[in-house]
Design a protein around this motif. Structure first.
Motif, mmCIF file in Angstrom:
data_model
loop_
_atom_site.group_PDB
_atom_site.id
_atom_site.type_symbol
_atom_site.label_atom_id
_atom_site.label_comp_id
_atom_site.label_asym_id
_atom_site.label_seq_id
_atom_site.Cartn_x
_atom_site.Cartn_y
_atom_site.Cartn_z
ATOM 1 N N ASP A 120 42.912 55.781 13.512
ATOM 2 C CA ASP A 120 42.060 54.608 13.707
ATOM 3 C C ASP A 120 42.411 53.736 14.899
ATOM 4 O O ASP A 120 42.391 52.680 14.883
ATOM 5 C CB ASP A 120 41.966 53.951 12.354
ATOM 6 N N ALA A 121 42.979 54.337 15.998
ATOM 7 C CA ALA A 121 43.098 53.551 17.030
ATOM 8 C C ALA A 121 42.072 52.710 17.606
ATOM 9 O O ALA A 121 40.840 53.159 17.549
ATOM 10 C CB ALA A 121 43.905 54.452 18.369
ATOM 11 N N TYR A 122 42.389 51.832 18.415
ATOM 12 C CA TYR A 122 41.379 50.963 18.923
ATOM 13 C C TYR A 122 40.387 51.634 20.014
ATOM 14 O O TYR A 122 41.025 52.673 20.505
ATOM 15 C CB TYR A 122 42.011 49.747 19.577
ATOM 16 N N CYS A 123 38.986 51.484 20.235
ATOM 17 C CA CYS A 123 38.246 52.377 20.692
ATOM 18 C C CYS A 123 38.501 52.406 22.199
ATOM 19 O O CYS A 123 38.358 53.234 22.890
ATOM 20 C CB CYS A 123 36.785 51.589 20.694
ATOM 21 N N ASN A 124 38.949 50.954 22.827
ATOM 22 C CA ASN A 124 39.059 50.892 24.328
ATOM 23 C C ASN A 124 40.397 51.736 24.761
ATOM 24 O O ASN A 124 40.265 52.481 25.525
ATOM 25 C CB ASN A 124 39.302 49.261 24.737
ATOM 26 N N ASP A 125 41.668 51.722 23.786
ATOM 27 C CA ASP A 125 42.591 52.684 23.865
ATOM 28 C C ASP A 125 42.515 54.170 23.801
ATOM 29 O O ASP A 125 42.799 54.946 24.799
ATOM 30 C CB ASP A 125 43.610 52.315 23.010
ATOM 31 N N ILE A 126 41.400 54.376 23.162
ATOM 32 C CA ILE A 126 41.059 55.921 23.158
ATOM 33 C C ILE A 126 40.295 56.315 24.323
ATOM 34 O O ILE A 126 40.340 57.249 24.995
ATOM 35 C CB ILE A 126 40.099 56.264 21.883
ATOM 36 N N LEU A 127 39.237 55.370 24.725
ATOM 37 C CA LEU A 127 38.421 55.467 25.884
ATOM 38 C C LEU A 127 39.216 55.565 27.344
ATOM 39 O O LEU A 127 39.256 56.482 28.100
ATOM 40 C CB LEU A 127 37.386 54.345 26.071
ATOM 41 N N GLN A 128 40.584 54.847 27.226
ATOM 42 C CA GLN A 128 41.386 54.983 28.604
ATOM 43 C C GLN A 128 41.985 56.193 28.610
ATOM 44 O O GLN A 128 42.075 56.966 29.723
ATOM 45 C CB GLN A 128 42.215 53.725 28.544
ATOM 46 N N GLN A 129 42.450 56.678 27.456
ATOM 47 C CA GLN A 129 43.149 58.144 27.240
ATOM 48 C C GLN A 129 42.019 59.077 27.472
ATOM 49 O O GLN A 129 42.495 60.269 28.214
ATOM 50 C CB GLN A 129 43.751 58.348 25.716
ATOM 51 N N SER A 130 40.875 59.039 27.105
ATOM 52 C CA SER A 130 39.748 60.127 27.462
ATOM 53 C C SER A 130 39.611 59.904 28.924
ATOM 54 O O SER A 130 39.261 61.346 29.412
ATOM 55 C CB SER A 130 38.504 59.582 26.881
ATOM 56 N N ALA A 131 39.763 58.906 29.644
ATOM 57 C CA ALA A 131 39.296 58.844 31.034
ATOM 58 C C ALA A 131 40.468 59.533 31.718
ATOM 59 O O ALA A 131 40.352 60.322 32.975
ATOM 60 C CB ALA A 131 39.216 57.375 31.470
ATOM 61 N N ALA A 132 41.654 59.289 31.311
ATOM 62 C CA ALA A 132 42.901 59.909 31.791
ATOM 63 C C ALA A 132 42.749 61.484 31.683
ATOM 64 O O ALA A 132 43.164 62.141 32.635
ATOM 65 C CB ALA A 132 44.112 59.339 31.329
ATOM 66 N N ALA A 133 42.216 62.054 30.535
ATOM 67 C CA ALA A 133 42.307 63.440 30.512
ATOM 68 C C ALA A 133 41.018 64.046 31.272
ATOM 69 O O ALA A 133 41.359 65.079 31.848
ATOM 70 C CB ALA A 133 41.730 63.713 28.852
ATOM 71 N N GLY A 134 40.038 63.204 31.579
ATOM 72 C CA GLY A 134 38.966 63.690 32.541
ATOM 73 C C GLY A 134 39.491 63.678 33.953
ATOM 74 O O GLY A 134 39.173 64.761 34.667
ATOM 75 N N SER A 135 40.436 62.699 34.176
ATOM 76 C CA SER A 135 40.975 62.618 35.706
ATOM 77 C C SER A 135 41.879 63.946 35.710
ATOM 78 O O SER A 135 42.026 64.528 36.889
ATOM 79 C CB SER A 135 41.598 61.415 35.778
ATOM 80 N N ALA A 136 42.549 64.208 34.620
ATOM 81 C CA ALA A 136 43.551 65.486 34.797
ATOM 82 C C ALA A 136 42.688 66.761 34.791
ATOM 83 O O ALA A 136 42.838 67.639 35.630
ATOM 84 C CB ALA A 136 44.356 65.693 33.430
ATOM 85 N N ILE A 137 41.527 66.622 34.159
ATOM 86 C CA ILE A 137 40.566 68.070 34.255
ATOM 87 C C ILE A 137 40.030 68.151 35.917
ATOM 88 O O ILE A 137 40.117 69.178 36.425
ATOM 89 C CB ILE A 137 39.504 67.948 33.289
ATOM 90 N N ASP A 138 39.654 66.802 36.527
ATOM 91 C CA ASP A 138 39.334 66.877 37.694
ATOM 92 C C ASP A 138 40.308 67.529 38.678
ATOM 93 O O ASP A 138 39.968 68.197 39.629
ATOM 94 C CB ASP A 138 38.718 65.544 38.046
ATOM 95 N N GLY A 139 41.575 66.839 38.316
ATOM 96 C CA GLY A 139 42.491 67.585 39.278
ATOM 97 C C GLY A 139 42.845 68.932 39.050
ATOM 98 O O GLY A 139 43.114 69.593 40.089
ATOM 99 N N PHE A 140 42.709 69.423 37.946
ATOM 100 C CA PHE A 140 42.741 71.010 37.878
ATOM 101 C C PHE A 140 41.648 71.572 38.585
ATOM 102 O O PHE A 140 41.947 72.620 39.249
ATOM 103 C CB PHE A 140 42.715 71.111 36.290
ATOM 104 N N ASN A 141 40.475 71.089 38.536
ATOM 105 C CA ASN A 141 39.576 71.696 39.229
ATOM 106 C C ASN A 141 39.573 71.786 40.786
ATOM 107 O O ASN A 141 39.297 72.607 41.347
ATOM 108 C CB ASN A 141 38.110 71.033 38.803
#
Length: 94
Positions: free
Chosen positions: A37-58
Motif C-alpha cells: 500500500d505504498a503512496y501512489c506518487n512513490d509508485i509512479l516515480q518508480q514506474s517512470a524509472a523502470a520505463g527509463s530503464a527499458i528505454d535505455g535497454f532499447n
C-alpha cells in the motif's frame, strides 16, 4: 516473431541480460510497493524509472542492431532491412 537470429558477442549478451535483471528487480520492487500500500506518487516515480530503464535497454539494443544486422543487410543488398528498421523505430517512438 521472426525466425531470424542474431549471434551476439558474450560481452554484449552479459550487458543486455544485466540490464534486464535490473529492470526485473525494479518491477518486483513496484509490485512489493503495491502489495504494501505504498503512496501512489512513490509508485509512479518508480514506474517512470523502470520505463527509463527499458528505454535505455532499447537504445543499447537498437544501436547494436544497426551496427550489426542492418549494416550487414545493406552490404548484402537487402533493402527490406531498412523498412524493418523504420517500422521498429516507429514502434519505439510511440
Amino acid at each position: 516473431m521472426s525466425d531470424k537470429k542474431t549471434y551476439r558477442p558474450e560481452e554484449q549478451k552479459k550487458a543486455l541480460i544485466h540490464r534486464l535483471k535490473r529492470i526485473e528487480g525494479q518491477i518486483r520492487g513496484i509490485e512489493a510497493m503495491i502489495e504494501n500500500d505504498a503512496y501512489c506518487n512513490d509508485i509512479l516515480q518508480q514506474s517512470a524509472a523502470a520505463g527509463s530503464a527499458i528505454d535505455g535497454f532499447n537504445q543499447e539494443l537498437l544501436a547494436a542492431h544497426i551496427h550489426c544486422c542492418v549494416a550487414n543487410g545493406i552490404r548484402r543488398g537487402d533493402e527490406e532491412v531498412i523498412d524493418e528498421l523504420v517500422k521498429t523505430i516507429r514502434k519505439l517512438m510511440k
